[in-house]
Write a protein that holds these residues in place. Sequence first.
Motif, PDB file in Angstrom:
ATOM      1  N   GLU A  17       0.807  -1.216   0.000  1.00 27.41           N
ATOM      2  CA  GLU A  17       0.000   0.000   0.000  1.00 27.41           C
ATOM      3  C   GLU A  17       0.845   1.274   0.000  1.00 27.41           C
ATOM      4  OE1 GLU A  17      -2.476   0.039   3.444  1.00 27.41           O
ATOM      5  OE2 GLU A  17      -0.824   0.241   4.862  1.00 27.41           O
ATOM      6  N   SER A  18       2.062   1.226   0.538  1.00 26.16           N
ATOM      7  CA  SER A  18       2.906   2.422   0.610  1.00 26.16           C
ATOM      8  C   SER A  18       3.672   2.692  -0.678  1.00 26.16           C
ATOM      9  CB  SER A  18       3.904   2.296   1.771  1.00 26.16           C
ATOM     10  OG  SER A  18       3.234   2.188   3.003  1.00 26.16           O
ATOM     11  N   TYR A  19       3.643   1.744  -1.621  1.00 25.78           N
ATOM     12  CA  TYR A  19       4.494   1.856  -2.804  1.00 25.78           C
ATOM     13  C   TYR A  19       3.737   1.840  -4.131  1.00 25.78           C
ATOM     14  CZ  TYR A  19       7.780   0.448   0.811  1.00 25.78           C
ATOM     15  OH  TYR A  19       8.499   0.373   1.973  1.00 25.78           O
ATOM     16  N   ILE A  20       2.564   1.224  -4.162  1.00 25.50           N
ATOM     17  CA  ILE A  20       1.900   0.960  -5.438  1.00 25.50           C
ATOM     18  C   ILE A  20       1.571   2.246  -6.207  1.00 25.50           C
ATOM     19  CG2 ILE A  20      -0.369   0.770  -4.301  1.00 25.50           C
ATOM     20  CD1 ILE A  20       0.880  -1.038  -7.522  1.00 25.50           C
ATOM     21  N   GLU A  21       1.252   3.329  -5.505  1.00 27.94           N
ATOM     22  CA  GLU A  21       0.932   4.574  -6.213  1.00 27.94           C
ATOM     23  C   GLU A  21       2.141   5.109  -6.968  1.00 27.94           C
ATOM     24  OE1 GLU A  21      -2.280   7.228  -4.150  1.00 27.94           O
ATOM     25  OE2 GLU A  21      -1.090   6.310  -2.552  1.00 27.94           O
ATOM     26  N   ALA A  22       3.305   5.117  -6.321  1.00 32.87           N
ATOM     27  CA  ALA A  22       4.528   5.605  -6.975  1.00 32.87           C
ATOM     28  C   ALA A  22       4.926   4.694  -8.127  1.00 32.87           C
ATOM     29  CB  ALA A  22       5.667   5.698  -5.955  1.00 32.87           C
ATOM     30  N   THR A  23       4.738   3.389  -7.933  1.00 24.97           N
ATOM     31  CA  THR A  23       5.051   2.429  -8.997  1.00 24.97           C
ATOM     32  C   THR A  23       4.173   2.685 -10.211  1.00 24.97           C
ATOM     33  OG1 THR A  23       5.800   0.740  -7.442  1.00 24.97           O
ATOM     34  CG2 THR A  23       5.076  -0.013  -9.603  1.00 24.97           C
ATOM     35  N   LEU A  24       2.865   2.826  -9.992  1.00 22.00           N
ATOM     36  CA  LEU A  24       1.938   3.071 -11.098  1.00 22.00           C
ATOM     37  C   LEU A  24       2.189   4.424 -11.758  1.00 22.00           C
ATOM     38  CD1 LEU A  24      -1.422   1.632  -9.727  1.00 22.00           C
ATOM     39  CD2 LEU A  24      -0.061   0.769 -11.640  1.00 22.00           C
ATOM     40  N   LYS A  25       2.540   5.414 -10.978  1.00 22.82           N
ATOM     41  CA  LYS A  25       2.842   6.730 -11.537  1.00 22.82           C
ATOM     42  C   LYS A  25       4.016   6.625 -12.507  1.00 22.82           C
ATOM     43  CE  LYS A  25       3.980  11.502 -10.276  1.00 22.82           C
ATOM     44  NZ  LYS A  25       4.281  12.443  -9.160  1.00 22.82           N
ATOM     45  N   SER A  26       5.027   5.810 -12.141  1.00 21.36           N
ATOM     46  CA  SER A  26       6.195   5.667 -13.012  1.00 21.36           C
ATOM     47  C   SER A  26       5.834   4.964 -14.319  1.00 21.36           C
ATOM     48  CB  SER A  26       7.319   4.901 -12.287  1.00 21.36           C
ATOM     49  OG  SER A  26       7.106   3.504 -12.265  1.00 21.36           O
ATOM     50  N   VAL A  27       4.813   4.113 -14.279  1.00 22.21           N
ATOM     51  CA  VAL A  27       4.342   3.451 -15.501  1.00 22.21           C
ATOM     52  C   VAL A  27       3.539   4.428 -16.357  1.00 22.21           C
ATOM     53  CG1 VAL A  27       2.950   1.567 -16.442  1.00 22.21           C
ATOM     54  CG2 VAL A  27       4.299   1.199 -14.377  1.00 22.21           C
ATOM     55  N   LEU A  28       2.623   5.127 -15.741  1.00 23.70           N
ATOM     56  CA  LEU A  28       1.756   6.039 -16.490  1.00 23.70           C
ATOM     57  C   LEU A  28       2.525   7.234 -17.053  1.00 23.70           C
ATOM     58  CD1 LEU A  28      -1.374   5.954 -14.147  1.00 23.70           C
ATOM     59  CD2 LEU A  28      -1.046   4.747 -16.332  1.00 23.70           C
ATOM     60  N   ASN A  29       3.704   7.508 -16.512  1.00 28.10           N
ATOM     61  CA  ASN A  29       4.537   8.612 -17.005  1.00 28.10           C
ATOM     62  C   ASN A  29       5.476   8.186 -18.134  1.00 28.10           C
ATOM     63  OD1 ASN A  29       3.472  10.522 -15.303  1.00 28.10           O
ATOM     64  ND2 ASN A  29       5.066  10.336 -13.748  1.00 28.10           N
ATOM     65  N   GLN A  30       5.330   6.975 -18.636  1.00 31.55           N
ATOM     66  CA  GLN A  30       6.202   6.507 -19.711  1.00 31.55           C
ATOM     67  C   GLN A  30       6.071   7.372 -20.962  1.00 31.55           C
ATOM     68  OE1 GLN A  30       8.529   3.654 -19.646  1.00 31.55           O
ATOM     69  NE2 GLN A  30       8.158   4.342 -17.548  1.00 31.55           N
ATOM     70  N   SER A  31       7.210   7.618 -21.630  1.00 31.82           N
ATOM     71  CA  SER A  31       7.190   8.402 -22.876  1.00 31.82           C
ATOM     72  C   SER A  31       6.449   7.647 -23.977  1.00 31.82           C
ATOM     73  CB  SER A  31       8.619   8.732 -23.313  1.00 31.82           C
ATOM     74  OG  SER A  31       9.395   7.545 -23.439  1.00 31.82           O
ATOM     75  N   LEU A  32       6.550   6.310 -23.977  1.00 27.54           N
ATOM     76  CA  LEU A  32       5.762   5.484 -24.898  1.00 27.54           C
ATOM     77  C   LEU A  32       4.423   5.185 -24.237  1.00 27.54           C
ATOM     78  CD1 LEU A  32       6.988   2.462 -26.963  1.00 27.54           C
ATOM     79  CD2 LEU A  32       4.941   2.252 -25.574  1.00 27.54           C
TER      80      LEU A  32
END
Length: 317
Positions: A17-32
């Motif tokens: 719960e403490s990490y999943i938001e940051a992990t998903l943000k890094s995916v959604l911020n992909q240049s592709l």
Amino acid sequence: MTNRPFFSVVIPLYNKESYIEATLKSVLNQSLKDFEVIIVNDGSTDNSYHKAKTINNGRIQLYSTKNKGVSHARNFGIKKANANLIAFLDADDIWHNHHLEDLKKLYENFPNCGMYCKAYSKQHGKKLIKSVYKNIPKQSNWMGVLDDYFKSSLINCIAWTSAVMIPKKITNDIGGFDENITLGAGEDTDLWIKIALKYPVAFSNRPSAIHNLDAYNRISNTNTNTRNFLNLDKYESIAKKNKSLKTYLDINRYSIAIQYKLVGNTIKGNEYINKIDLTNLNKKQRFLLRQSSLFLKVILLLKSPLKKFNIHLSSYK
């Protein structure tokens, strides 16, 4: 999504719960942007599922299963994937925004490989530690097909789950992650071996993923005595004709033996040690195998404070 995405990103989720938001943000911020995200909530008992659900994005598919372990969660995600290419990410790790773009370039340059791997860094506190690989060109942004996957993986492994992409047809052929290997005890290593024995492996040395060493609830921190490790012995017959594979197997046996020694299980530790060709280990590794559980615990305790001074103890180099 009406069209097939270029990538399916599979994320197993268990008590992060403490990490999943940051992990998903890094995916959604992909240049592709041509990807879907498949999150498999593996029976979390904390607020992980609800944290993931609050992120409203059309690319995300969120599934929930009973707790059956990370291998089952990844295999479940693979089955649900609509893309032909599967990129894996653990729920407490991070991607740089060029990660998927780099993987696409790697795939387009070397389309006939069984596995595509990106370089990664390890994060301890605010420090990033670059991974070290054997026999990889030092030039920046190098990419290519490896001459010898096993030889290149003797310090840091070329393949690390949060920086690997595999064509779905390869997982169907090989059989996916072994669900009999429990609590993160080498289900990924087992799959990498199977793929590297049968297919070429492509690699890019531009770091694009971060392994969060400080995350809590890592399954690799589970008591060693409760884990069911991968069966390295099943590859021994092949290793008789493949020296690099034999060395790679022995390095993994060394790692497991040390883990058993740290919890005082010398019987299991010796089972692994007795199968090692000690000439495949370096002097530090051979020295540590001879030490007591207490001595190993002291060395382990020293590692964290030394990292603050940029001193990173490792028996692998």
